[in-house]
Design a protein around this motif. Structure first.
Motif, mmCIF file in Angstrom:
data_model
loop_
_atom_site.group_PDB
_atom_site.id
_atom_site.type_symbol
_atom_site.label_atom_id
_atom_site.label_comp_id
_atom_site.label_asym_id
_atom_site.label_seq_id
_atom_site.Cartn_x
_atom_site.Cartn_y
_atom_site.Cartn_z
ATOM 1 N N ARG A 153 71.538 18.621 49.288
ATOM 2 C CA ARG A 153 71.409 17.622 48.489
ATOM 3 C C ARG A 153 70.079 17.153 47.855
ATOM 4 N NH1 ARG A 153 72.900 12.931 52.260
ATOM 5 N NH2 ARG A 153 72.159 13.817 54.276
ATOM 6 N N TYR A 154 69.192 16.955 49.220
ATOM 7 C CA TYR A 154 67.512 17.420 48.808
ATOM 8 C C TYR A 154 66.971 18.436 48.019
ATOM 9 C CZ TYR A 154 68.874 14.304 52.943
ATOM 10 O OH TYR A 154 69.775 13.385 54.132
ATOM 11 N N PRO A 155 67.175 19.742 48.004
ATOM 12 C CA PRO A 155 66.224 19.865 47.105
ATOM 13 C C PRO A 155 66.958 19.972 45.591
ATOM 14 C CG PRO A 155 67.259 21.339 48.872
ATOM 15 C CD PRO A 155 67.736 20.430 49.364
ATOM 16 N N LEU A 156 68.181 20.447 45.690
ATOM 17 C CA LEU A 156 68.933 19.971 44.504
ATOM 18 C C LEU A 156 68.573 18.605 43.509
ATOM 19 C CD1 LEU A 156 72.339 20.991 45.132
ATOM 20 C CD2 LEU A 156 71.139 22.136 43.712
ATOM 21 N N ALA A 157 68.535 17.561 44.702
ATOM 22 C CA ALA A 157 67.372 16.846 43.551
ATOM 23 C C ALA A 157 66.604 16.760 43.176
ATOM 24 C CB ALA A 157 68.831 15.470 44.044
ATOM 25 N N LYS A 158 65.189 16.847 44.584
ATOM 26 C CA LYS A 158 64.692 16.775 44.200
ATOM 27 C C LYS A 158 64.104 17.803 42.501
ATOM 28 C CE LYS A 158 60.378 18.032 46.525
ATOM 29 N NZ LYS A 158 59.646 18.777 47.832
ATOM 30 N N ALA A 159 64.588 18.731 42.032
ATOM 31 C CA ALA A 159 64.630 19.393 41.262
ATOM 32 C C ALA A 159 64.661 19.296 39.687
ATOM 33 C CB ALA A 159 65.332 21.528 41.465
ATOM 34 N N ALA A 160 65.787 18.304 39.803
ATOM 35 C CA ALA A 160 66.585 17.494 38.875
ATOM 36 C C ALA A 160 66.015 16.435 37.927
ATOM 37 C CB ALA A 160 67.830 17.753 38.589
ATOM 38 N N GLN A 161 64.876 15.491 39.361
ATOM 39 C CA GLN A 161 63.978 14.587 39.585
ATOM 40 C C GLN A 161 63.091 15.262 38.867
ATOM 41 O OE1 GLN A 161 66.168 11.437 39.349
ATOM 42 N NE2 GLN A 161 64.194 11.260 38.226
ATOM 43 N N ALA A 162 62.853 15.884 39.056
ATOM 44 C CA ALA A 162 61.292 16.528 39.030
ATOM 45 C C ALA A 162 61.242 17.079 37.302
ATOM 46 C CB ALA A 162 60.545 17.478 39.831
ATOM 47 N N ALA A 163 62.023 17.744 36.874
ATOM 48 C CA ALA A 163 61.698 17.657 35.659
ATOM 49 C C ALA A 163 62.260 16.361 34.733
ATOM 50 C CB ALA A 163 63.069 18.597 35.665
ATOM 51 N N ALA A 164 63.195 15.290 35.281
ATOM 52 C CA ALA A 164 63.534 14.596 34.133
ATOM 53 C C ALA A 164 62.159 13.497 34.108
ATOM 54 C CB ALA A 164 64.595 14.015 34.870
ATOM 55 N N ASN A 165 61.535 13.491 35.581
ATOM 56 C CA ASN A 165 59.779 13.142 35.379
ATOM 57 C C ASN A 165 58.873 13.042 34.595
ATOM 58 O OD1 ASN A 165 61.405 10.921 37.349
ATOM 59 N ND2 ASN A 165 60.418 12.621 39.590
ATOM 60 N N ALA A 166 58.966 14.793 34.736
ATOM 61 C CA ALA A 166 58.214 15.844 33.431
ATOM 62 C C ALA A 166 58.795 15.488 32.200
ATOM 63 C CB ALA A 166 58.617 16.994 34.133
ATOM 64 N N ALA A 167 59.442 15.397 31.815
ATOM 65 C CA ALA A 167 59.970 14.601 30.866
ATOM 66 C C ALA A 167 60.048 13.409 30.029
ATOM 67 C CB ALA A 167 61.509 15.339 30.579
ATOM 68 N N TYR A 168 60.016 12.380 30.922
ATOM 69 C CA TYR A 168 60.507 10.945 30.272
ATOM 70 C C TYR A 168 59.906 10.296 31.202
ATOM 71 C CZ TYR A 168 64.865 12.666 28.191
ATOM 72 O OH TYR A 168 66.268 12.616 27.404
ATOM 73 N N GLY A 169 58.882 10.390 32.807
ATOM 74 C CA GLY A 169 58.237 10.075 33.394
ATOM 75 C C GLY A 169 58.934 9.077 34.055
ATOM 76 N N GLY A 170 58.432 7.828 33.837
ATOM 77 C CA GLY A 170 58.755 6.292 34.800
ATOM 78 C C GLY A 170 57.570 5.881 35.399
ATOM 79 N N ASP A 171 57.793 4.306 34.515
ATOM 80 C CA ASP A 171 57.052 3.181 35.319
ATOM 81 C C ASP A 171 57.289 2.500 36.698
ATOM 82 O OD1 ASP A 171 55.690 3.191 32.730
ATOM 83 O OD2 ASP A 171 57.849 2.903 31.848
ATOM 84 N N ASP A 172 56.069 1.716 36.885
ATOM 85 C CA ASP A 172 56.348 0.764 38.195
ATOM 86 C C ASP A 172 57.703 -0.486 37.751
ATOM 87 O OD1 ASP A 172 54.128 1.857 39.114
ATOM 88 O OD2 ASP A 172 52.611 0.278 38.613
ATOM 89 N N PHE A 173 58.080 0.208 38.925
ATOM 90 C CA PHE A 173 59.398 -0.974 38.905
ATOM 91 C C PHE A 173 58.598 -2.070 38.920
ATOM 92 C CE2 PHE A 173 61.194 2.733 40.561
ATOM 93 C CZ PHE A 173 62.660 2.780 40.330
ATOM 94 N N PRO A 174 59.815 -3.337 38.923
ATOM 95 C CA PRO A 174 59.351 -5.065 39.015
ATOM 96 C C PRO A 174 59.294 -5.824 40.350
ATOM 97 C CG PRO A 174 61.045 -4.950 37.367
ATOM 98 C CD PRO A 174 61.202 -3.295 38.212
ATOM 99 N N ARG A 175 57.887 -6.043 40.310
ATOM 100 C CA ARG A 175 58.133 -6.778 41.736
ATOM 101 C C ARG A 175 58.946 -7.720 42.112
ATOM 102 N NH1 ARG A 175 55.847 -10.731 42.085
ATOM 103 N NH2 ARG A 175 54.960 -10.857 44.393
ATOM 104 N N PRO A 176 59.472 -7.787 43.938
ATOM 105 C CA PRO A 176 60.644 -8.092 44.028
ATOM 106 C C PRO A 176 60.547 -9.674 43.987
ATOM 107 C CG PRO A 176 59.302 -7.125 45.782
ATOM 108 C CD PRO A 176 58.030 -6.997 44.718
ATOM 109 N N ASP A 177 61.633 -10.661 43.727
ATOM 110 C CA ASP A 177 61.728 -11.639 43.888
ATOM 111 C C ASP A 177 60.559 -12.426 45.135
ATOM 112 O OD1 ASP A 177 63.204 -14.170 42.758
ATOM 113 O OD2 ASP A 177 63.626 -14.528 44.530
#
Length: 852
Positions: free
Chosen positions: A694-718
């Motif tokens: 599960r780890y390398p499978l998810a890693k490959a898909a998420q890496a591709a998603a990050n490359a295509a869509y990027g990602g911002d910082d998550f909001p500060r916790p309450d």
């Protein structure tokens, strides 16, 4: 060459003008066929009015067209995934057909097409007379009449019940009834064709009629329309047909199932039962028909003698290109395709009944544009292929992945380790089940998702005002009370244990989440209610794979995800957290266009803000980031600078999950047994353990998603939900050790026993605890018992005689008493002691007495 968009107004054998076309045409036809009708027994007024009484309105509508599912490649180009059809037809425009094909059809079928008004009266009357006499069954139909005939066949076929056992026979009857040219019924059919043909020529241009005929006509088997025929028989397009190819297809359309050239063993038999029109014979019947077509083209001046000679001398050599329909054509994208197909077959946006939806898909000419993103799909499918065998051990080991766009619900990728196959087979490498989907969409039963379900306990914990920094006793327990719909139930968390063993520990919710501590989450649940936790899941769009609600059954162990749920539903729940609490319906279809070029209504989908509050979402994300940053999900983190949240999940020893998400895309991967419960631990396939794939499978898909869509910082916790929480510590001094331990544990504290303390209290009595007052919940409290050796130097020793002082000290338990010589005189009294009177000390302490 065909003429440019000439209509039939003013053209009925050159005799009918712009006014009264239908009436004049009807009069001419009726007058012409009256002698024929008289031969059948009809005469007088009957004969003259029969034609006029026939229906005149025919709406050609849209012929059965294949529906196609598309994706869009990274360059924005539309890519066909799969098509579905009952009749293999690809409609084309007038300009998409080679002029030589028009010439071949008109020369061989209807050379007067552009000069008659839909009916060739002379040829028709002669054919009718011959049919009545029984000397011929020829049709003598114009292109317009043949178009009408095909429309009528199509209408009949569309009304045939596909579920009927006589489906094939009913289809054949549609053709036979429409093409019957003998007896009274044949005459009536021919008259009806003529009536409709005249009306069609009023309503449509000549070119439209010619094109309509070529798009609807059968070319053998399930091949319909000139474009599909060109692709199938010659692996080309209608626009690129050669003279020989055009003449061949023009010949086939005259008798499709006899002249077809895809049956090497022959298309029919002669009187002796021998196969004819075989490949060995050079498709002799078809070649003869082609010879006729070429001769007509030459006679009409449509081709030169040289073109005729070359084409006529050539062999008929088909280059068959059999179309593949269904999602198998989509290859590694087949499971995404199948998921989309299941939506079409299930959703009422495509029809009220299952039959209507199935007919629309196979006949309705839909263009279905999906949300598939090759930028994620391609790397994810490659990783799946590299890591997971299609059939590891013949014991139903499988894997699936899905990526969903945060904030829209668009499904961007679906991958699976098996090969797509809709046939029944014992080969476990092949299946049509979509593991990422559920029973409705993919025919999958879902999987026990394990600890990724802890998300809903975390959300409920925060919604009840608890802090992620609250400390709890996360040790395993045999008698933990967990509320279930306000009724406490006992859970033996020691029996369940923790991943990798271990008895648990006291820590914060942040730590429990980072390390996925089962016993820690049970401790959290003991302060919540299982029914409320499952309601959170329900609110976030999670259902059981069989369509039932997750709230229908509630047990303490629901905390650890024993329910069968689809990976898509779980991925979307984490996408809801990543979006700040906005839930969006998962969807795989962006657009549907009908055969008329107009957009159709899409399946219902929506996004709802505030399914969880932004504060709760931000704080949950804060805790879940720890999973990816050094926690149990660290091996799935591509560490490309994109902030990620995530959670690992394991159910028993046969099902594993990994879910991770940026603020743009959420990815879920499942790997385990899709049937049965065989152990997947300590087993390797190549370089990977089954439970770790599960780890390398998810890693490959998420890496591709990050490359295509990027990602911002998550909001500060309450701030309130991350506060340090202090609770009152019960005072257990004076209790027995057993009473003190029970009291502290009942309040969620851990207990440690310190060294025995000197005290005059009996042994086993708590005489000290640390800390006291307030501390963080779940803190370990150290309690110290009395050793039973404590005592106090008597307070009234000063002024006593030597004998009285000695007796008092002995009574206090002292065993080492030293009397100074100053106490020897009979009149001496005690003046001091060491330790001084009133001092608490041990009975073994030496006491020195002095007198005066």
């Amino acid at each position: 060459m065909p003429q440019k968009n000439r209509t039939v107004r003013g053209v009925l054998g050159g005799l009918v003008g712009l006014v009264g076309l239908s009436a004049v045409a009807g009069l001419l036809v009726a007058a012409s066929v009256t002698p024929v009708l008289t031969m059948t027994g009809l005469a007088g007024t009957q004969a003259l009015t029969l034609f006029d009484q026939l229906p005149e309105n025919l709406n050609p509508g849209t012929p059965m067209e294949q529906s196609t599912i598309y994706a869009t490649d990274p360059d924005g180009k539309t890519v066909e995934l799969a098509s579905f059809y009952e009749q293999n037809r690809v409609p084309v425009t007038y300009e998409q057909v080679s002029p030589v094909l028009y010439d071949a059809i008109l020369s061989s079928e209807d050379k007067s097409f552009y000069s008659h008004g839909g009916v060739n009266l002379g040829a028709t009357v002669k054919a009718l007379i011959d049919n009545v006499r029984g000397t011929s069954s020829r049709g003598a139909s114009t292109i317009s009449q043949q178009y009408v005939k095909n429309v009528l066949i199509q209408e009949c076929e569309q009304d045939v019940d596909r579920a009927s056992e006589t489906y094939a026979d009913d289809l054949r009857k549609c053709f036979e009834d429409a093409t019957n040219a003998s007896g009274n019924e044949g005459i009536e059919r021919k008259l009806q064709e003529m009536r409709y043909a005249i009306q069609v020529e009023k309503d449509f241009s000549k070119n439209d009629i010619l094109l309509g005929y070529l798009n609807i006509a059968n070319f053998g088997g399930t091949v319909y329309g000139i474009e599909a025929a060109s692709r199938y028989y010659f692996n080309t397009t209608a626009a690129k047909l050669t003279v020989a190819q055009a003449a061949t297809l023009a010949g086939i359309v005259q008798n499709p199932n006899t002249y077809r050239i895809d049956m090497p063993q022959g298309t029919t038999t002669n009187q002796d039962g021998e196969a004819v029109n075989t490949a060995e014979s050079g498709y002799s019947l078809t070649k003869d028909r082609r010879h006729y077509v070429l001769g007509r083209m030459l006679a009409d001046g449509k081709i030169t003698q040289a073109q005729y000679d070359e084409a006529d001398a050539s062999e008929i050599t088909p280059t068959l290109n059999p179309p593949t329909q269904g999602c198998a054509k989509a290859g590694v994208n087949a499971y995404f395709c199948q998921y989309v197909r299941s939506i079409v077959l299930d959703d009422e946006a495509f029809g009220k009944t299952p039959q209507e939806r199935a007919d629309l898909l196979r006949r309705g000419g839909l263009k279905i544009y999906t949300s598939l993103d090759y930028r994620i799909q391609n790397p994810a499918t490659q990783a799946m292929s590299d890591i997971v065998p299609a059939n590891y051990d013949n014991d139903y080991f499988g894997a699936a992945g899905v990526s969903i766009e945060v904030g829209t619900g668009r499904i961007l990728s679906i991958t699976q380790n098996t090969q797509f196959d809709e046939t029944t087979t014992d080969d476990l490498a092949k299946t049509s089940l979509v593991f990422a989907g559920d029973q409705k969409h993919g025919n999958s039963g879902g999987f026990q998702v394990g600890s990724v379900y802890k998300l809903f306990t975390l959300i409920d914990w925060l919604e009840k005002g608890h802090s992620v920094n609250e400390v709890l006793n996360g040790r395993v327990q045999t008698n933990l009370k967990i509320p279930v719909c306000e009724s406490p139930q006992t859970a033996n968390t020691k029996e369940i244990g923790n991943f990798g063993g271990g008895g648990g520990y006291t820590a914060s919710v942040m730590d429990f989440t980072r390390q996925s501590l089962n016993s820690g989450y049970f401790a959290m649940a003991s302060k919540l209610d299982i029914c409320e936790i499952n309601k959170v899941a329900d609110r976030m769009g999670v259902t059981l794979a069989n369509g039932k609600k997750v709230t229908e059954e509630n047990v303490p162990y629901d905390v650890l995800g024993p329910k069968n749920i689809s990976p898509i539903a779980m991925a979307n729940a984490y996408a809801t957290v990543a979006s700040g609490g906005k839930y969006c319906t998962p969807r795989a279809i962006d657009r549907v266009v009908g055969p008329d070029g107009k957009d159709r209504e899409l399946p219902a989908a929506s996004c709802t803000d505030g399914v969880i509050s932004p504060e709760v979402a931000a704080t949950a994300a804060y805790a879940l980031r720890g999973v990816m940053d050094g926690g149990t999900g660290r091996d799935a983190n591509p560490y490309d600078g994109t902030p990620l949240i995530g959670k690992t999940g394991t159910h028993d020893r046969w099902s594993t999950m990994m879910i991770e998400s940026s603020t743009k895309v959420a990815t879920a991967v499942w790997a385990g047994r899709w049937k049965g419960q065989s152990d997947i631990y300590q087993k390797w396939a190549g370089n990977y353990q089954l439970n770790g794939m599960r780890y390398p499978l998810a890693k490959a898909a998420q890496a591709a998603a990050n490359a295509a869509y990027g990602g911002d910082d998550f909001p500060r916790p309450d701030d309130k939900l991350t506060r340090r929480v202090l609770v009152d510590v019960p005072n257990v001094v004076g209790m027995t050790m057993e009473e003190a331990e029970s009291t502290l544990k009942s309040k969620g504290f851990g207990v440690a026993v310190g060294a025995a303390v000197d005290s005059d209290k009996p042994a086993n009595i708590v005489v000290a605890q640390d800390p006291q007052g307030q501390t963080a919940g779940g803190t370990t409290i150290t309690i110290s018992p009395s050793n039973g050796q404590g005592t106090t130097v008597p307070a009234g020793l000063v002024g006593m005689s030597r004998s009285d002082a000695s007796a008092a000290l002995t009574a206090a338990g002292f065993t080492s008493i030293a009397i100074d010589n100053s106490c020897n005189p009979p009149t001496a009294v005690v003046s001091a002691t060491d330790p001084t009177p009133g001092t608490a000390t041990s009975k073994s302490t030496a006491v020195t007495v002095t007198c005066k």
